[in-house]
Structure formats: C-alpha cells, structure tokens
Write an enzyme that holds these catalytic residues in place. Structure first.
Site, PDB file in Angstrom:
ATOM      1  N   TYR A  51      32.067  -7.659 -49.845  1.00 55.29           N
ATOM      2  CA  TYR A  51      32.177  -7.218 -51.232  1.00 55.29           C
ATOM      3  C   TYR A  51      33.561  -7.589 -51.732  1.00 55.29           C
ATOM      4  CZ  TYR A  51      32.422  -4.015 -55.260  1.00 55.29           C
ATOM      5  OH  TYR A  51      32.565  -3.469 -56.516  1.00 55.29           O
ATOM      6  N   LYS A  73      44.345  -1.630 -53.560  1.00 55.01           N
ATOM      7  CA  LYS A  73      44.315  -0.349 -52.838  1.00 55.01           C
ATOM      8  C   LYS A  73      45.715   0.113 -52.402  1.00 55.01           C
ATOM      9  CE  LYS A  73      39.477  -0.858 -51.405  1.00 55.01           C
ATOM     10  NZ  LYS A  73      38.623   0.169 -51.918  1.00 55.01           N
ATOM     11  N   ASP A 106      40.346 -12.011 -48.471  1.00 52.86           N
ATOM     12  CA  ASP A 106      40.323 -10.814 -49.304  1.00 52.86           C
ATOM     13  C   ASP A 106      40.781  -9.643 -48.441  1.00 52.86           C
ATOM     14  OD1 ASP A 106      39.879  -8.656 -50.868  1.00 52.86           O
ATOM     15  OD2 ASP A 106      37.776  -9.090 -51.322  1.00 52.86           O
TER      16      ASP A 106
HETATM   17  N1  PLP Z   1      37.603  -6.599 -52.232  1.00 56.53           N
HETATM   18  C1  PLP Z   1      37.389  -5.731 -51.244  1.00 56.53           C
HETATM   19  C2  PLP Z   1      37.446  -6.198 -49.825  1.00 56.53           C
HETATM   20  C3  PLP Z   1      37.119  -4.387 -51.525  1.00 56.53           C
HETATM   21  O1  PLP Z   1      36.891  -3.532 -50.533  1.00 56.53           O
HETATM   22  C4  PLP Z   1      37.065  -3.981 -52.880  1.00 56.53           C
HETATM   23  C5  PLP Z   1      36.746  -2.578 -53.223  1.00 56.53           C
HETATM   24  O2  PLP Z   1      36.413  -1.773 -52.428  1.00 56.53           O
HETATM   25  C6  PLP Z   1      37.312  -4.923 -53.884  1.00 56.53           C
HETATM   26  C7  PLP Z   1      37.585  -6.216 -53.529  1.00 56.53           C
HETATM   27  C8  PLP Z   1      37.308  -4.502 -55.319  1.00 56.53           C
HETATM   28  O3  PLP Z   1      38.413  -3.721 -55.571  1.00 56.53           O
HETATM   29  P1  PLP Z   1      38.436  -2.714 -56.850  1.00 56.53           P
HETATM   30  O4  PLP Z   1      37.459  -1.646 -56.559  1.00 56.53           O
HETATM   31  O5  PLP Z   1      39.860  -2.257 -56.894  1.00 56.53           O
HETATM   32  O6  PLP Z   1      38.074  -3.543 -58.038  1.00 56.53           O
END
Ligand code: PLP
Length: 426
Positions: free
Chosen positions: A141, A264, A236
């Site tokens: 994700y 985060k 990511d």
């Molecule tokens: N990338 C990863 C690996 C994530 O775990 C998340 C959210 O949990 C995101 C991107 C998206 O981040 P946000 O919720 O701050 O938009």
C-alpha cells in the site's frame, strides 16, 4: 456510554463516522473506542478505559504519546510560527538533519502525507526517466493515489475490494502488478516492458498486508533489474523508515534506492511526508526542473519542529532500537510458544518494532496470496478479546502491530497474558 454516543453522532456528519476507513472497526466488527488522550504507552477512551497502545497512530508515535521533547518543540514553535508558506530555518534544519544522517538522501522535498510522498516520487521518476509504467506489488500500500489502487494492501485489502470506484481505467493502465518476494515475476515484466518502466515502488518491509519482510535476494534483484533497465528503485519507507532501524529498511538490507519516501515517524505525529534521494533526480523538481509539485502547507514549521525533535531523539538513543529488538523477540517467542501449547495455527512475522500475527495453517506468509488465506473471523475474535484485556492493536489482520519506546517488559507480559487466555474464543 460516551464512546458509542460520540461515534453514532459522528456517523451523521462524517462518512462511516470516520476520516479514514479502517478506523471504523467494520471488520472486527465493533464500535471503535473514541480516544480522548494518550500518555506514554497508554491511550484512554471517552468511557475512561485504559489501553496499552500497540497501534501508535499507525506508526508515528514511536516515542510514545505526548513525549515531552516533542510537546515542547510544538509549544515553542507555535508561539511564533504557525504557517507562512515561506522559507523558514526550521525546514532547513530538518532537511539537513535527514540528509546528513541518512546516506541515501542527498536532497529532500517535504510534503504533507505518505500518499503525497509516494505519488510525487512516482511523478518524479516518470519525469526523470521519461517513461510511463510503474511496477507495484500486490498487497503493498502506497496511499490512496489512483495509480496505486490496484490489489493494494491496508484498508483496501481489509475491505476485500480489488481497487476503488472512481479510478478511471486510464489511471491504472501504466501500473503493473507483480507478486511480492517473487523476483522471476518482476524479471518477466521487465523482459516485456523494460524500456517503458519508470520505476519499481516497493515497501522493503511490507506492513500493509500484515508485516512481510522482503527477502534479501528479492530486494537485491530489484536493484539489479533497475540498474540493468535504467529504471528507478523507489523504497516506500513511510512505515519502515526510522522504525525497523533509524536509517530504515534500506540500512538493514544494505540496498541504495534512488528515491525514498517517508512520512509517519518523521513528522513526530503531525501530518507530514517527504521524498528524497539522488541529487540529480531531485533537481528535476520544480523550480529547478520540469516536474511540478507544490504545497501550501509543505514544510510547515510546527510539523518540522515536531519531526526534528523526534528524529534527533531516535538517532541519539540507539538503545531504543536495541530494546525494540529485545522486546520484539520476547513477544515473538512468547506468542509462538502459546500457539504451540494451545495448537492454534499462527505465523508471526516481525522486523524490529513492527510485527503481525497471521491466523493461518500455512508455515509461511511471504506475499499477498498467503496473507489473503488468513482466517479473518478468528482474527476478529482475537481482536475483540485483546481489546477487552486492554490491549489496543490494529482492527485488521492486514495491518502491523507497533512497539514504542515507552513499552516495557511488563507491557509485553500483559500482551502475552492476553494472548494466553484467547483459547476460550476458539
Ligand atoms: N506508504 C506506506 C508504506 C504506508 O504504510 C502508508 C500509510 O499507511 C502510506 C504510504 C500512505 O501514507 P498516508 O496515510 O500518510 O497518506
């Protein structure tokens, strides 16, 4: 009961009563506790219940709730600087701190969320390579950007939907899905589309189909393929960054991505995100280069101050990560022992301070297909039981459980005691 009253009223004004779907507890299924405050390892709901928090705001609260240094940084900065939409020294301080403490980040751009970081990183990769296609892995994700909403993990997986309504086919025609931890699959995609692949985007330690660490040969293979075909490798690390190690998963595996996305933890619990990497790539961003990306709130002073306080504390206290490993191991071994003693089929995957308990009879969970086989009905019962015991974990089989620095052996023992009394529900 205030919890239920507030949640019922919330449904009148917010779709599903929430501002992010998984918070609705739909799959467990319960009304969610309405959280009033947090201190250290604990959170408290509107009915006065206390929970040991293993969600940690889905990752960011690695220092525990209302850490004194973070609170002071927010208070101090907000006395004079809330938002200017202009250059500030504090954004330089955080940018410089990240670039000087993480080898693979030469330049960085601040944004406001993980989604913004990943979608901007992909646009940058496309602009840099002048190619269109991206490879993403089933179960990973990367936020709610249209191009990523195919076989995505996290809430998309929890809700059991293949993607999202409202995403035009055209938006995903350049997204190629591969199987996580399956290098052959990626090789075949490169053979077919190699000259039009702008980037691979991957969670090096996946956390959104439950925790599934990437296998070293798989991740090294991705680096090699990207070099061979002149595509970019995007790690990511929105979840794994500053969590599995201060320098993220890339430091554990010894792999240098071209672009890293973060969010985060790096905002200390305030809305934030960032992407960074090689200077020659980052310089393609506007105003230096042709790739346009902007944000009124980007680099907000209060967020920068909270982020800087958090990262400094993490970087200066390497014992935090040693302790995560110690507590994580204790949890992992304890749960494994209980599962053997009680003959409950489980797989525990862990990387440092993030882990998942999968209810499956398979011996391994290494990709989306394996994760999907887990018994979500047992998970829902497990979740309800843990909550009743005062242990707050994510309300989905497909999310990570997180440790923070305020967790102690005593909290781990309470977690294990709660797991140990679970058999009554089977
Ligand atoms: N990338 C990863 C690996 C994530 O775990 C998340 C959210 O949990 C995101 C991107 C998206 O981040 P946000 O919720 O701050 O938009």
């Amino acid at each position: 009961m205030r919890n239920d009253k507030i949640f019922e009223e919330s449904k009148l004004y917010m779709p599903g009563g929430v501002n992010s779907p998984v918070r609705a507890f739909k799959d467990v299924p319960l009304n969610p506790p309405v959280i009033k405050k947090g201190r250290g390892a604990y959170i408290y709901d509107e009915d006065g219940n206390e929970y040991i928090d293993f969600v940690c705001s889905w990752g960011p609260m690695i220092l525990g709730h209302c850490d004194e240094d973070v609170v002071n940084a927010i208070k101090y900065t907000s006395e004079n600087a809330i938002s200017f939409g202009a250059t500030t020294e504090i954004e330089l301080e955080l940018s410089k701190y990240i670039c000087t403490t993480l080898e693979n980040i030469e330049m960085i751009r601040m944004v406001n969320s993980g989604t913004e970081a990943t979608m901007s990183a992909v646009k940058l990769a496309r602009g840099y390579t002048k190619r269109n296609k991206i490879i993403k892995f089933a179960g990973c994700y990367h936020g709610h950007f249209d191009d990523f909403l195919v076989e995505a993990g996290s809430g998309v997986m929890t809700e059991g939907i293949p993607g999202s309504a409202g995403v035009p086919k055209d938006s995903i025609k350049n997204t190629i899905i591969a199987e996580y931890n399956n290098l052959e699959d990626v090789k075949n995609i490169f053979k077919k589309y190699g000259s039009d692949i702008a980037a691979i985007i991957v969670e090096p330690v996946a956390g959104n189909m439950g925790v599934i660490p990437g296998k070293i040969d798989f991740l090294k293979g991705l680096r090699k393929l990207c070099d061979e075909y002149k595509s970019l490798l995007i790690f990511d690390e929105v979840m794994s960054g500053f969590r599995v190690a201060y320098k993220g998963a890339q430091s554990l595996y010894g792999i240098k991505p071209d672009i890293t996305t973060m969010a985060k933890i790096m905002g200390g619990g305030l809305p934030c995100g960032a992407y960074g990497g090689r200077k020659d790539i980052m310089e393609k961003l506007s105003p230096l280069g042709p790739v346009y990306q902007a944000g009124t709130m980007s680099g907000n002073p209060i967020v920068m101050a909270a982020g800087l306080a958090t990262l400094k504390k993490l970087n200066e206290n390497s014992e935090y990560y040693v302790n995560f490993e110690k507590l994580g191991k204790k949890l992992e071994q304890g749960i494994r022992q209980i599962s053997e003693d009680k003959s409950i089929s489980m797989v525990i995957n862990r990387c440092g301070a993030m882990f998942s308990i999968f209810f499956t009879s398979d011996s391994e969970v290494k990709n989306y297909k394996d994760a999907r086989k887990c018994d979500t009905t047992i998970f829902a019962k497990f979740f309800q039981h843990m909550l009743e015991q005062g242990i707050y974990i994510a309300p989905s089989q497909f999310e990570a459980i997180f440790l923070n620095v305020k967790h102690t052996e005593e909290h781990i023992d309470k977690f294990l005691q709660a797991v140990n009394t679970f058999e009554a529900f089977i």
